[in-house]
Design an enzyme around this catalytic site. Structure first.
Site, PDB file in Angstrom:
ATOM      1  N   ASN A 192       0.873  -1.181   0.000  1.00  0.00           N
ATOM      2  CA  ASN A 192       0.000   0.000   0.000  1.00  0.00           C
ATOM      3  C   ASN A 192       0.909   1.228   0.000  1.00  0.00           C
ATOM      4  OD1 ASN A 192      -1.924   1.934   0.483  1.00  0.00           O
ATOM      5  ND2 ASN A 192      -2.983   0.773   2.083  1.00  0.00           N
TER       6      ASN A 192
ATOM      7  N   ARG B 166      -1.718  -1.540  -4.133  1.00  0.00           N
ATOM      8  CA  ARG B 166      -2.798  -0.557  -4.170  1.00  0.00           C
ATOM      9  C   ARG B 166      -2.366   0.580  -5.098  1.00  0.00           C
ATOM     10  NH1 ARG B 166      -3.869   4.079   0.056  1.00  0.00           N
ATOM     11  NH2 ARG B 166      -5.686   4.981  -0.942  1.00  0.00           N
TER      12      ARG B 166
ATOM     13  N   HIS C 286     -10.985   5.243  -2.121  1.00  0.00           N
ATOM     14  CA  HIS C 286     -11.329   4.342  -1.009  1.00  0.00           C
ATOM     15  C   HIS C 286     -12.130   3.132  -1.475  1.00  0.00           C
ATOM     16  CE1 HIS C 286     -10.994   7.904   2.014  1.00  0.00           C
ATOM     17  NE2 HIS C 286      -9.836   7.278   1.890  1.00  0.00           N
TER      18      HIS C 286
ATOM     19  N   ARG D 172      -7.743  18.064   4.235  1.00  0.00           N
ATOM     20  CA  ARG D 172      -8.372  18.421   2.955  1.00  0.00           C
ATOM     21  C   ARG D 172      -9.712  19.113   3.191  1.00  0.00           C
ATOM     22  NH1 ARG D 172      -8.009  12.603   0.551  1.00  0.00           N
ATOM     23  NH2 ARG D 172      -5.822  12.231   1.005  1.00  0.00           N
TER      24      ARG D 172
ATOM     25  N   GLU E 199      -7.912  -3.121   3.885  1.00  0.00           N
ATOM     26  CA  GLU E 199      -7.586  -3.007   2.457  1.00  0.00           C
ATOM     27  C   GLU E 199      -6.563  -4.054   2.040  1.00  0.00           C
ATOM     28  OE1 GLU E 199      -6.902   1.196   3.231  1.00  0.00           O
ATOM     29  OE2 GLU E 199      -7.908   1.641   1.342  1.00  0.00           O
TER      30      GLU E 199
END
Ligand code: AMP
Length: 395
Positions: free
Chosen positions: A8, A90, A179, A240, A380
């Protein structure tokens, strides 16, 4: 025993997990950090809980991958590199080219680099990571697992912006979301916990981490999602901004004498969100217990944006069977979950406040709640491992 590595990557780091298959046990995990920057470190955590960390020079991805493979042997996670039968990566953006995870080889690796305009910091670093593994583990299947793939099921009604259509035609300027790997895992796990087929459920998955998004899942597919062309859009996040009116940027740039639009985007990516509003921190833990006005306001705005998106997806899907919380804030902040749930009592969601107080995978609504609420810790890396098994036919 055969092993699979799940990678990842960030722009200058990669997290890894080594799984044994078919039992999906995690043998080792860790992080190569600050790749290409001074002060880089490498660490490993073994299944017995022991941890090792070293300051090492990691000038590039290949050096980091070499070190990882050396450490896996040094710490007896594998006895031979041949035990690694697949590597999953990923990848932030797969554009419209990758509607599913895919085997990556020398013939299609360029496609990940071709998508650089859509994820300028991530795709090239991730592509370099795959290249390094191809060199160091020749013949071992490499699988790209794209954060955007799950959202390729969106209808144009949801993915197109209301701007001249030619921008989509010419440049594929559209919503891609993110996501997706997390939401795919969480949605299927939710169906298992509710003991119902995923295809029959309408779910709203709240992935609330330092990056945060809300996704509506219908018929087992992503129906709509809050992130946009990039992960900057949608709800308020750690640093963000989430959604803003573009005219505000023009106004602020004039007032602050900012002439470079990249600088403005950088402010929206790195100096906004919880950090920008509170002026204290991007981390929910740092601001949750503070009683100063701006910290409290940051949390209120965060919760409002979650509720706003959940509400719009309730309207779009004509209801939901369950609201699911995941990622750092979603899994750990009972207060945030309680506040979101209390705003949703109008749809018949009755929180089980006692269950909500503790962590871990569970239902946090009462048995008679019309709409269920759940905590489902995301995984994940497990999803990446499963995609490697599926696509490299390792089962
Ligand atoms: P993630 O990106 O999923 O790793 O989530 C990271 C974020 O989760 C952090 O920035 C924190 O804001 C939040 N977080 C982690 N633990 C807690 C906690 N115990 N309470 C509140 N927020 C937490």
């Amino acid at each position: 025993m055969n092993k699979i590595l799940a990678i990842n990557s960030g722009s200058s780091s990669f997290k890894y997990k080594l799984f044994s298959i078919p039992d999906e046990t995690v043998i080792a995990e860790g992080l190569g950090d600050r790749i290409g920057i001074s002060g880089s470190t490498f660490d490993i955590k073994l299944s017995d809980g022991t941890k090792h960390q070293e300051k090492v020079a990691l000038p590039d991805q290949e050096t980091a991958v070499k070190l990882l493979l050396n450490w896996l042997i040094k710490y007896h996670c594998i006895s031979d590199l041949k035990e690694i039968v697949g590597v999953g990566h990923r990848i932030v953006n797969g554009g419209e080219i990758f509607p599913d995870s895919a085997l990556i080889d020398k013939n299609n690796l360029h496609k990940i680099f071709d998508l650089t305009d859509y994820a300028p910091l991530h795709n090239p670093a991730e592509g370099r990571g795959i290249k390094a593994f191809m060199k160091l583990l020749p013949g071992v299947p490499q699988v790209g697992v794209f954060d955007t793939s799950f959202h390729q099921s969106l209808d144009p009604v949801h993915y197109l912006y209301s701007v001249p259509y030619e921008y989509y035609d010419k440049y594929k300027a559209r919503k891609y979301g993110a996501h997706g790997t997390s939401v795919r895992y969480v949605a299927s796990r939710t169906a298992e916990l509710l003991n119902r087929p995923l295809k029959e459920l309408k779910l709203i998955v709240c992935h609330l981490g330092s990056g945060a998004s809300i996704t509506a899942v219908k018929d087992g597919k992503s129906f709509d999602t809050s992130m946009g062309f990039s992960p900057l859009a949608g709800i308020t996040m750690g640093t963000r901004s989430g959604d803003v009116d573009p005219s505000l940027l023009q106004f602020v740039m004039k007032k602050e004498n900012i002439t470079d639009f990249d600088q403005m985007i950088d402010i929206l990516n790195h100096k906004s969100g919880l950090l920008g509003i509170s002026g204290i921190s991007s981390d929910m833990r740092d601001i949750e217990d503070r009683d100063d006005k701006r910290s409290q306001l940051a949390i209120k705005i965060f919760i409002n944006r979650v509720v706003r998106y959940v509400g719009s997806y309730l309207a779009e899907m004509q209801g939901a069977d369950a609201i699911v919380f995941t990622a750092g804030i979603g899994e750990n902040s009972a207060d945030v979950r309680a506040k979101v749930m209390s705003s949703l009592s109008f749809i018949g969601l009755k929180p089980d406040l006692k269950a909500n107080q503790s962590r871990g995978e569970k239902i946090i609504s009462t048995p008679d709640s019309k709409v269920k609420a759940l905590i489902v810790p995301t995984d994940e890396e497990l999803m990446i491992e499963r995609d490697v098994v599926r696509l490299a036919h390792l089962n």
